[in-house]
Design an enzyme around this catalytic site. Structure first.
Site, short mmCIF file in Angstrom:
data_model
loop_
_atom_site.label_atom_id
_atom_site.label_comp_id
_atom_site.label_asym_id
_atom_site.label_seq_id
_atom_site.Cartn_x
_atom_site.Cartn_y
_atom_site.Cartn_z
N LYS A 1 -28.05 -19.07 -44.09
CA LYS A 1 -28.86 -17.86 -43.90
C LYS A 1 -28.63 -16.99 -45.12
CE LYS A 1 -28.56 -16.57 -39.09
NZ LYS A 1 -27.88 -15.66 -38.19
N HIS B 1 -21.14 -7.49 -27.86
CA HIS B 1 -22.06 -8.33 -28.63
C HIS B 1 -22.47 -9.49 -27.72
CE1 HIS B 1 -23.59 -10.44 -32.31
NE2 HIS B 1 -23.49 -11.43 -31.44
N LEU B 2 -23.73 -9.46 -27.27
CA LEU B 2 -24.20 -10.50 -26.35
C LEU B 2 -25.33 -11.29 -27.01
CD1 LEU B 2 -24.40 -8.30 -23.10
CD2 LEU B 2 -22.42 -9.56 -23.98
N GLY B 3 -24.98 -12.42 -27.62
CA GLY B 3 -25.98 -13.29 -28.25
C GLY B 3 -25.77 -14.69 -27.71
N GLY C 1 -23.30 -16.52 -28.82
CA GLY C 1 -21.88 -16.26 -28.60
C GLY C 1 -21.76 -14.83 -28.10
N GLY D 1 -28.10 -8.32 -25.55
CA GLY D 1 -27.80 -6.89 -25.43
C GLY D 1 -28.94 -6.00 -25.88
N ASN E 1 -32.27 -6.97 -26.08
CA ASN E 1 -33.59 -7.25 -25.51
C ASN E 1 -33.69 -7.35 -24.00
OD1 ASN E 1 -35.01 -7.64 -28.07
ND2 ASN E 1 -33.59 -9.33 -28.33
N HIS F 1 -16.85 -12.17 -34.51
CA HIS F 1 -17.99 -11.23 -34.54
C HIS F 1 -17.59 -9.89 -35.15
CE1 HIS F 1 -19.94 -13.28 -30.77
NE2 HIS F 1 -20.51 -13.72 -31.86
N ARG G 1 -20.59 -21.96 -23.90
CA ARG G 1 -19.12 -21.91 -23.80
C ARG G 1 -18.69 -21.27 -22.48
NH1 ARG G 1 -18.69 -18.79 -29.27
NH2 ARG G 1 -20.00 -20.17 -30.48
N GLU H 1 -25.35 -8.07 -39.02
CA GLU H 1 -24.10 -8.54 -39.63
C GLU H 1 -24.24 -8.67 -41.14
OE1 GLU H 1 -24.23 -11.58 -36.42
OE2 GLU H 1 -22.06 -11.57 -36.65
N GLY I 1 -28.82 -10.56 -29.33
CA GLY I 1 -30.12 -10.93 -28.75
C GLY I 1 -30.27 -10.52 -27.30
N ASN J 1 -24.68 -16.66 -45.63
CA ASN J 1 -23.96 -17.03 -44.41
C ASN J 1 -24.15 -18.53 -44.22
OD1 ASN J 1 -23.07 -17.42 -41.83
ND2 ASN J 1 -24.23 -15.74 -40.92
N ARG K 1 -20.14 -14.59 -45.79
CA ARG K 1 -19.50 -14.53 -44.47
C ARG K 1 -18.51 -15.69 -44.36
NH1 ARG K 1 -21.62 -16.59 -38.76
NH2 ARG K 1 -19.89 -15.77 -37.55
P1 ADP Z 1 -26.86 -15.54 -32.20
O1 ADP Z 1 -25.60 -15.25 -31.47
O2 ADP Z 1 -27.10 -16.99 -32.47
O3 ADP Z 1 -27.13 -14.63 -33.38
P2 ADP Z 1 -28.86 -13.91 -30.86
O4 ADP Z 1 -28.10 -12.65 -31.07
O5 ADP Z 1 -30.19 -14.05 -31.51
O6 ADP Z 1 -28.01 -15.21 -31.12
O7 ADP Z 1 -29.07 -14.04 -29.27
C1 ADP Z 1 -29.66 -15.15 -28.69
C2 ADP Z 1 -29.77 -14.89 -27.19
O8 ADP Z 1 -30.55 -13.72 -26.98
C3 ADP Z 1 -30.43 -16.03 -26.43
O9 ADP Z 1 -29.71 -16.31 -25.24
C4 ADP Z 1 -31.77 -15.45 -26.10
O10 ADP Z 1 -32.30 -15.97 -24.91
C5 ADP Z 1 -31.44 -13.99 -25.90
N1 ADP Z 1 -32.64 -13.15 -25.91
C6 ADP Z 1 -33.47 -12.90 -26.94
N2 ADP Z 1 -34.51 -12.14 -26.52
C7 ADP Z 1 -34.34 -11.92 -25.18
C8 ADP Z 1 -35.05 -11.22 -24.17
N3 ADP Z 1 -36.18 -10.58 -24.43
N4 ADP Z 1 -34.53 -11.21 -22.91
C9 ADP Z 1 -33.39 -11.87 -22.65
N5 ADP Z 1 -32.67 -12.55 -23.55
C10 ADP Z 1 -33.13 -12.58 -24.80
#
Ligand code: ADP
Length: 361
Positions: free
Chosen positions: A14, A190-192, A194, A315, A317, A162, A223, A344, A313, A7, A73
């Site tokens: 990666k 998908h909540l990361g 992005g 969604g 955690n 995504h 964004r 992914e 990340g 990737n 990717r």
């Molecule tokens: P990417 O889209 O770069 O792959 P990730 O899926 O790793 O990113 O998500 C990153 C996001 O997840 C960041 O905003 C980070 O703060 C959040 N995150 C990770 N762990 C936690 C947690 N325990 N509680 C809240 N947010 C978290």
């Protein structure tokens, strides 16, 4: 057999190495600062070389011949690539044509492919596109209500991103729900860094929140997501900004960081809100509100859903946020809410394996 997944970003690579058919992860890592000032890694080619050296040094592979395919990717496949493709000269040519649609990402993806092909000239290289899962979206959902000539001339339409993540968690949901994949109705979130939400009907994407670029839709780390486009013209005029400066504001200075003034990282926003920081609390409220708005819309479009699934990340955690959203969902909709870790790279490896196996037949 071993499948390597690459990737390539503009300044990072990666990688993950899997053993098939058991889908076992055997190695993975990240090469950073590719081509940046002061870095030892001057190019994507040197980055790939460093990855291969590491795999051999660590005795993860003894002979490069053990690697039978590389899955790559690629961010944008335009309307040309609806499924993963074996990379050959014709595919590279078409990928170059798509690069105009993703100038920050596709050239780096291509550089990775070209570098890997030099090290592994005689094995299969498979390009898996972020956009291809969304090529099943119907025209009424992917067209913008703009003069149609811009679609015809420049391919202006919604593409969605995504794809590998939405597809991966949808397959996981099928397993969890014990339902055939092609009979599923799902809303995948998908909540990361992005963020995007996808409506899936009979295992196919029928709408998604990201659009022509990954800027549209949900509020993200940096964004804005959806805004009235007139806002951009207004700010540009008032502040005498160029197109590039405005682009920077929408893509890098908005979202969680823009509202909170604190951070683009959800953990900082949650901590700030807990301590009573008003702008962090507002950022959190806007973020959650937008998610609920899309879930409501997609639920109606699908005519119900077997499950609403959270990943990424945030969604995976942020349990407190997801249970809050789950509570609100349960007031309005009767459906299951699942949290499913995404992968992914494993989806890319799976698609690569499937393609090389079917190519053998
Ligand atoms: P990417 O889209 O770069 O792959 P990730 O899926 O790793 O990113 O998500 C990153 C996001 O997840 C960041 O905003 C980070 O703060 C959040 N995150 C990770 N762990 C936690 C947690 N325990 N509680 C809240 N947010 C978290």
């Amino acid at each position: 057999m071993k499948i390597l997944v690459i990737n390539c970003g503009s300044s990072s690579i990666k990688y993950k190495l899997y053993s098939f058919p058991k889908r076992r992860l055997i190695a993975g890592g990240l090469v950073e600062k590719v081509g940046q000032n002061g870095s030892d890694i001057k190019s994507h080619k040197e980055g790939v070389e460093a990855i291969i050296a590491k795999l051999i040094d660590e005795k993860v592979v003894r002979d490069l011949k053990e690697i039978v395919a590389v899955g790559h990717r690629v961010v944008h496949g335009g309307e040309t690539f609806c499924v993963p493709h074996l990379v050959d000269k014709a595919v590279i040519k078409k990928m170059k044509e798509c690069a105009e649609l993703a100038p920050l990402h596709n050239p780096a993806n291509l550089a990775g492919i070209i570098a890997c092909k030099e090290f592994f000239p005689s094995i299969a290289h498979v390009a898996v596109f972020d956009t291809s899962f969304h090529q099943s979206i119907p025209k009424h959902a992917y067209m913008y209500a703009l003069p149609i000539e811009y679609y015809k001339k420049y391919g202006i339409r919604r593409y969605g991103f995504h794809g590998a993540s939405h597809q991966f968690v949808a397959h996981q949901c099928a397993r969890i729900l014990k339902k055939p994949y092609n009979k599923l109705k799902l809303i995948t979130c998908h909540l990361g860094n992005g963020c995007s939400i996808t409506a899936i009907n009979k295992g196919k994407s029928v709408d998604t929140s990201m659009g022509f670029t990954p800027l549209e839709g949900l509020v993200m780390g940096t964004r804005s997501g959806d805004i009235d486009p007139a806002v951009a013209f207004y700010i540009m005029e008032k502040e005498n900004l160029s197109y590039h400066e405005m682009d920077e504001i929408l893509n890098r200075k908005s979202g969680l960081v823009g509202i909170s003034g604190v951070s683009n990282d959800m953990r900082d926003i949650v901590n700030g809100a807990k301590k009573g920081h008003k702008r962090c609390k507002l950022a959190l409220d806007i973020f959650i509100y937008r998610i609920k708005k899309y879930i409501g819309a997609y639920h109606l479009i699908l005519g119900g859903a077997d499950a609403i699934c959270f990943t990424g990340g945030i969604g995976e955690n942020n349990k407190q946020m997801i249970s809050g959203i789950k509570k609100d969902i349960s007031k309005a909709i009767k459906t299951k809410v699942l949290v499913v870790p995404t992968d992914e790279e494993l989806m890319i490896a799976n698609l690569t394996f499937k393609l090389i196996e079917s190519d053998k037949q």
